[in-house]
Structures are given as structure tokens and as C-alpha cells.
Design an enzyme around this catalytic site. Sequence first.
Site, PDB file in Angstrom:
ATOM      1  N   GLY A   8       0.813  -1.218   0.000  1.00 39.47           N
ATOM      2  CA  GLY A   8       0.000   0.000   0.000  1.00 39.47           C
ATOM      3  C   GLY A   8       0.841   1.260   0.000  1.00 39.47           C
ATOM      4  O   GLY A   8       0.430   2.307   0.495  1.00 39.47           O
ATOM      5  N   THR A  10       1.513   3.223  -2.358  1.00 40.44           N
ATOM      6  CA  THR A  10       0.934   4.310  -3.166  1.00 40.44           C
ATOM      7  C   THR A  10      -0.213   5.013  -2.436  1.00 40.44           C
ATOM      8  O   THR A  10      -0.753   6.001  -2.942  1.00 40.44           O
ATOM      9  CB  THR A  10       0.403   3.768  -4.513  1.00 40.44           C
ATOM     10  OG1 THR A  10      -0.530   2.716  -4.223  1.00 40.44           O
ATOM     11  CG2 THR A  10       1.509   3.233  -5.390  1.00 40.44           C
ATOM     12  N   ASP A  56       0.062  -8.331  -5.580  1.00 42.90           N
ATOM     13  CA  ASP A  56      -1.338  -8.035  -5.297  1.00 42.90           C
ATOM     14  C   ASP A  56      -1.755  -8.886  -4.097  1.00 42.90           C
ATOM     15  O   ASP A  56      -1.419 -10.077  -4.036  1.00 42.90           O
ATOM     16  CB  ASP A  56      -2.199  -8.367  -6.526  1.00 42.90           C
ATOM     17  CG  ASP A  56      -3.608  -7.817  -6.381  1.00 42.90           C
ATOM     18  OD1 ASP A  56      -3.988  -6.969  -7.203  1.00 42.90           O
ATOM     19  OD2 ASP A  56      -4.335  -8.232  -5.449  1.00 42.90           O
ATOM     20  N   ALA A  79      -1.814  -2.063   2.709  1.00 48.42           N
ATOM     21  CA  ALA A  79      -2.715  -2.225   1.559  1.00 48.42           C
ATOM     22  C   ALA A  79      -4.065  -2.765   2.010  1.00 48.42           C
ATOM     23  O   ALA A  79      -4.147  -3.628   2.887  1.00 48.42           O
ATOM     24  CB  ALA A  79      -2.088  -3.159   0.527  1.00 48.42           C
ATOM     25  N   SER A 123      -8.134  -0.908  12.618  1.00 49.51           N
ATOM     26  CA  SER A 123      -8.909   0.330  12.475  1.00 49.51           C
ATOM     27  C   SER A 123      -9.924   0.510  13.586  1.00 49.51           C
ATOM     28  O   SER A 123     -10.525  -0.467  14.076  1.00 49.51           O
ATOM     29  CB  SER A 123      -9.636   0.275  11.124  1.00 49.51           C
ATOM     30  OG  SER A 123     -10.656   1.239  11.076  1.00 49.51           O
ATOM     31  N   GLU A 125     -12.741   1.400  13.046  1.00 50.15           N
ATOM     32  CA  GLU A 125     -14.014   0.898  12.513  1.00 50.15           C
ATOM     33  C   GLU A 125     -14.377  -0.453  13.146  1.00 50.15           C
ATOM     34  O   GLU A 125     -15.526  -0.871  13.082  1.00 50.15           O
ATOM     35  CB  GLU A 125     -13.943   0.754  10.987  1.00 50.15           C
ATOM     36  CG  GLU A 125     -14.080   2.060  10.241  1.00 50.15           C
ATOM     37  CD  GLU A 125     -15.470   2.694  10.391  1.00 50.15           C
ATOM     38  OE1 GLU A 125     -16.455   2.061  10.004  1.00 50.15           O
ATOM     39  OE2 GLU A 125     -15.560   3.814  10.909  1.00 50.15           O
ATOM     40  N   TYR A 147     -16.315  -3.627   5.735  1.00 49.76           N
ATOM     41  CA  TYR A 147     -14.923  -3.198   5.971  1.00 49.76           C
ATOM     42  C   TYR A 147     -14.519  -3.482   7.420  1.00 49.76           C
ATOM     43  O   TYR A 147     -13.467  -4.070   7.677  1.00 49.76           O
ATOM     44  CB  TYR A 147     -14.779  -1.696   5.658  1.00 49.76           C
ATOM     45  CG  TYR A 147     -13.451  -1.111   6.091  1.00 49.76           C
ATOM     46  CD1 TYR A 147     -12.314  -1.254   5.309  1.00 49.76           C
ATOM     47  CD2 TYR A 147     -13.338  -0.410   7.304  1.00 49.76           C
ATOM     48  CE1 TYR A 147     -11.087  -0.725   5.715  1.00 49.76           C
ATOM     49  CE2 TYR A 147     -12.122   0.126   7.710  1.00 49.76           C
ATOM     50  CZ  TYR A 147     -11.001  -0.041   6.922  1.00 49.76           C
ATOM     51  OH  TYR A 147      -9.801   0.479   7.330  1.00 49.76           O
TER      52      TYR A 147
END
Length: 321
Positions: A8, A10, A56, A79, A123, A125, A147
Site C-alpha cells: 500500500g 501508493t 497483489d 494495503a 482500524s 471501525e 470493511y
Amino acid sequence: MKTALITGITGQDGSYMAELLLSKGYRVVGMVRRTSLEKFERIEHVRERIDLVQGDLTDQSSLDEAVKNSMPDEVYNFAAQSFVPTSWNQPALTGDVTGLAVSRMLEALRKYRADARFYQASSSEMFGKVMETPQRESTPFYPRSPYGVAKVYGHYITVNYRESYGMYACSGILFNHESPRRGIEFVTRKVTDAVARIRAGKLDRLKMGNLDAQRDWGFAGDYMEAIWLMMQGAEPRDYVIATGHTHTVKDLVDRAFTAAGLDWQKYVETDPKMIRPAEVDLLRGDPSKAKAELGWTPKVQFPELVEMMVRADLERHGVTA
Ligand code: NAP
Ligand code: F7E
């Protein structure tokens, strides 16, 4: 010289972490996925100082190769499919990339570099429909989106590999953190970018979702320092990383418009289509464990963060403050 592998790279956090690790003398290897057009804007300024490997998260063999070829001392797993609304539209993909793929990364390490240190981007979340406020490391999880559910998997599989195989695997339970590099669909950037476009005469209305949601927003740059400290410990531990302060989306909107000399009430309307199927109403973290054990405290407060983002977007749109 230590080597770090960042998945991740980027993204927002990957780019700040790359900068931080380079400043500390690391060799930085970033994993990127193949796209028809390169999207390296966030790492353009460090592009010549890092190595990139293709991989990936949905493809085990590419993760194996990334680990085998880079032989990292530390792995930062940033990522993910990270946008909450997309997770209702693409629940299986989110479960795969944000959840199950953490097992793939851990397996790649277990096979080829079991003594590397591993960071998982957990997270707030996961707290979802919160069971207590403020939320701390011991607060039970109650995720409210595909998520959030996927992140709970990633969190516990990291704990499990630590306990099963004695790996140095840890998670940071990070509350919302933002910056001028934040993706444009997240609420802070959406608002600061809209403010700049309104000032540039390119936009006259802004449609928003739930203005009453409350978040504990911090600066991404500060949070990368906490993550790095977590990875240098005598033993792997999980930490809540937050500011301890909370603000409504309305407060964010008000501050961002005011910073550009605008009255938000003239431009903002709420759109019922943007209300989420299930909302996380209130997040406020308790970062006292990180302060006590890592000596970490956030430097940038909410008002400065909003001003920094508004300033950057005004500049991007060629508007002088
Ligand atoms: P972000 O800007 O959305 O970056 C996500 C990164 O994941 C991008 O580099 C993206 O690559 C990459 N990615 C997505 N799918 C992939 C796949 N199948 N294979 C390989 N790479 C893939 O996210 P962020 O804000 O930097 O957040 C970093 C991490 O922290 C994420 O795991 C996020 O869920 C978590 N987190 C974020 C926050 C926050 O407030 N920012 C808080 C808590 C946890 P492309 O550029 O190719 O799309
Ligand atoms: O929404 C409300 C929305 O999309 C924040 C990710 O980095 O942080 C992030 O998840 C709040 C929500 O972030 C709009 O309903 C109102 O209550 O910026 P957000 P998020 O969902 O909190 C966590 C910690 C992560 O881990 C995630 O990866 O703002 N809201 N109106 C809106 N949100 C958006 N995006 N757009 C609106 O128009």
C-alpha cells in the site's frame, strides 16, 4: 541498514511511512499492483530512493516473491480496500483484500522470513457500534460494515500468528487520520477539496451524508511515528492510536469553509442517498497506552489539520488564501 517492505505504498499512509523510514536510513521496498496507468503521485518525490516490487494482496505467489526478493526486517501491511461505503458494494472483495489477505502476508512471512517484524493496519471501525467511550485496546469490537468486519479478521489473525508461531506481529488500532494526501472520497478531503473548488469558481453545491457523525481525527504524519515506535518494542503489542478528541462532521465542514472565508450553510446540502446502511456514530480513542509505553503523543491538533488541508487544496486549485 534495515529493509522495510511496505504494502500500500501508493496510498496515504504508505507514502508517509516511506518518507519516515528513508529519513531513518532504511532501504524501502514498496509493493505496487499492476495498473494500466501508473498512480504514483504520492510517492513521486521519493520514487528514486525506493525499490518497487509488483504484487497483489489477492495473489499468494506474488506476496511470496515480494518477501523472498526483498528479505525485509520489517513489513508494514497498509494495503487494503479502505473506503467504507465501497465495502457494502463490494463485500466479498473487501473481505478478501482487507481481511483474508492478512493471512496471505503472514504466511509469506512465516515461510520465507519468520523473524521479520509485521505491522497490521487495524482500524477504529472495528469498534463500530461502540461498547464504551473512549475506546481502548480492551474495548470489545462491534463492526458496522463489511470493511469493519474484514478488519476484525485481520486484527485477530495477527494476534493468532503472534501466539501460534511467536512472530513479532502487532496491530495499531488507528483512528481516522488525514492529510493533504488523503483520498478524495473520504470526508475531510472531500470537504477541503470542495472548499477550494468553490473558491476557484468550479463548484457551487456540495452534497454530504450524515453531518452528525463524530470522529477522532488526527494527522497521518504523526500516526506513522507511532507505528514505527510500535515496531521497535521489546515485544509485540497492539495499541490504540488516536488524539482523544472528537468532532462532528458539521464542525469539520464549518471549520473548512470558514478557513477559506466561506459560509458553509450557503453551499452544503444533505443527500439521503449518502447515508450509510449502518453508521458508526461516535469514535473517540484513548491513546494513553501508546503515551505511557511508546512515549507517543500527536503533535497536530484538529484545527491545524483542517487548515493544513484547506491550504493545500487551495494551492492545488491555484487559489490564493
Ligand atoms: P489508502 O490511501 O486507501 O491506500 C490503500 C493502499 O492499498 C493503496 O496503495 C492501494 O493501491 C493498495 N491496495 C488496494 N488493494 C490492493 C491489492 N489488492 N493489492 C495490493 N495493494 C492494494 O489507505 P490509507 O488511508 O493509506 O490507509 C492505510 C491502511 O490503514 C489501510 O489498510 C486502511 O484500511 C487502514 N486504516 C486507515 C485509516 C485512516 O484513517 N486512513 C485508519 C485506520 C486504518 P492502489 O494505489 O493501487 O489503489
Ligand atoms: O467518513 C460521514 C460518514 O469516509 C467519516 C477510513 O480511512 O477511517 C475511515 O473511515 C464520517 C462517516 O471515513 C460524508 O458517514 C458525512 O460517519 O471519511 P470517512 P470512515 O468511514 O470513518 C477509518 C478509521 C478507516 O479505517 C477507514 O479505512 O463522515 N460523512 N458525509 C461522509 N463521509 C464521506 N466519505 N462522504 C460524505 O459525503
